[in-house]
Design an enzyme around this catalytic site. Sequence first.
Site, mmCIF file in Angstrom:
data_model
loop_
_atom_site.group_PDB
_atom_site.id
_atom_site.type_symbol
_atom_site.label_atom_id
_atom_site.label_comp_id
_atom_site.label_asym_id
_atom_site.label_seq_id
_atom_site.Cartn_x
_atom_site.Cartn_y
_atom_site.Cartn_z
ATOM 1 N N GLU A 46 111.232 12.069 23.157
ATOM 2 C CA GLU A 46 111.287 13.202 22.232
ATOM 3 C C GLU A 46 111.828 14.444 22.969
ATOM 4 O OE1 GLU A 46 107.411 14.641 21.037
ATOM 5 O OE2 GLU A 46 108.209 15.522 19.192
ATOM 6 N N LYS B 288 110.690 14.448 12.021
ATOM 7 C CA LYS B 288 109.275 14.205 12.373
ATOM 8 C C LYS B 288 108.354 14.548 11.194
ATOM 9 C CE LYS B 288 106.160 15.527 16.178
ATOM 10 N NZ LYS B 288 106.149 16.093 17.539
ATOM 11 N N CYS C 203 106.587 10.899 17.993
ATOM 12 C CA CYS C 203 105.371 11.272 18.743
ATOM 13 C C CYS C 203 104.069 11.285 17.946
ATOM 14 C CB CYS C 203 105.576 12.602 19.458
ATOM 15 S SG CYS C 203 104.268 12.883 20.677
HETATM 16 N N1 URP Z 1 104.973 15.942 20.794
HETATM 17 C C1 URP Z 1 103.856 15.721 20.132
HETATM 18 O O1 URP Z 1 103.862 15.528 18.933
HETATM 19 N N2 URP Z 1 102.724 15.746 20.878
HETATM 20 C C2 URP Z 1 101.425 15.780 20.309
HETATM 21 C C3 URP Z 1 100.399 15.255 21.211
HETATM 22 C C4 URP Z 1 100.122 13.811 20.992
HETATM 23 O O2 URP Z 1 100.395 13.287 19.919
HETATM 24 O O3 URP Z 1 99.587 13.189 21.907
#
Ligand code: URP
Length: 371
Positions: A143, A185, A222
Site C-alpha cells: 500500500e 479502499k 489494508c
Molecule cells: N493502512 C492501514 O489501513 N492501516 C491500518 C492498520 C491496520 O489495519 O493494521
Amino acid sequence: MESKDDEIVAENGKTEIPKDGSVCGFDSLHRLLQSSLSPQLFQEVSRLLLGLNCGRALDTIAIPEPAKSLSSKHDFDLQAFSFRAEKESLREPRIVRVGLIQNSIALPTTAPLLDQKRGIFQKLTPIIEAAGSSGVNILCLQEAWMMPFAFCTREKKWDEKHGEVIWNTAVIIGNHGNIIGKHRKNHIPRVGDFNESTYYMEGNTGHPVFETAFGKIAVNICYGRHHPLNWLAFGLNGAEIVFNPSATVGELSEPMWPIEARNAAIANSYFVCSINRVGTEIFPNPFTSGDGKPQHADFGHFYGSSYISSPDSSCTPSLSRHKDGLLISDMDLNLCRQLKDKWGFRMTARYEIYADLLARYLKPVSTPSHF
Ligand SMILES: NC(=O)NCCC(=O)O
C-alpha cells in the site's frame, strides 16, 4: 545473515524487542524456529503452523541465478514456494506465478518528496527485475508503496491539484502496460496513529474482480482485511486471488496478521496475498492520535512479514520482519474450485438469513422527536 547476538530477556525479566526489527536476531519466526529446532521437530512444528497443501509441505521453487544474485547484491529477502492442486480429469492445471514485494522507504521523510520517490524507484528496480527474471506473472506492491506512510501527522502539504476528494486507490496494470481497472479502499482506519480519514474518503468502487490472462484477481486494501464481509464480497464476485497491500505496525496488529488473511482464504476458497511494508518511519513534527499516548514522531515498526494463504488453509512462511523482500509463489487456481467442492462453504452458507438480518440492522431506528 542471521545472528543470535541480541539479548532476548533483559535482567529485569522483561522481553526486549530488538531495535533492528528482527525476531531476536532472525529474519522471521520461521527462521528462528528452523535454526533452533532439530530438523525433525522443525518439520512437525512447520506442519502445525503452516498446514499442508494436498497432504504435503509446500515445495520450494528453484530460484533462477540472476534473481539470486540480485537478492544478495541488494540485500533483499527472496523466497519462492509452490501451491499444488489435485489432478483433475476434465481440467488442465491453471498455474500462475505471483510475486509480492515489501520495502522500506529509501530516504528520511525530511528529504524532498521527488528525491524520496526516486529513491524508492531505485531500490525497487532490482527487486522488480528479480521478479521478472523469475517469470512472475502477477506482481503486487505494498500500500502507498512510493512514499512514506505519512497518514499519521494530519498535516497536509500539497498543492491545489489535491484539494478535492481523494481516495486511496490500487491500480491494476495489464501485461501490455494497459490499465485494467482500479479499486478504491473501502474501509478507512481511525485507529492508533492511522489517521487516514483526515486524508481520503471511503471508496465507491465496490468489490471489483478483474478477469486477467492469469486469473480473476481483486485488491482488498489494508484495513479492509478486518472486515469479513469485505472479503466475502470479493469472493461472491468470483475472485480467485485477493491481494492485500498493507501498511501496519507491530504494536497495533502483529498478532492479527497471520490470522485474518488466512481465515479469509479458507472461508472464501481463494488465495490471499498479504503484503506489509518494512521499517520505522520518523516524521519531522511530533503528533498525537487521541489515544492517550504522549506526542511522538515515529509510526512504530512496519513489520513486513508478507505471506500467501491458500484456500486449503496452508500458507507460506513469511518474508523478513525487517528487510525488503520478494516472495514468489506458484499457485494452481484449480484449488479454489476443489476446496469449494470439498467444504461446500458457498453451498451451505445461509445468505438469505444474513441479508434479512442486515436489512433489519440497517433500518433507521425511530428517534424521539426532541432529538
Ligand atoms: N493502512 C492501514 O489501513 N492501516 C491500518 C492498520 C491496520 O489495519 O493494521
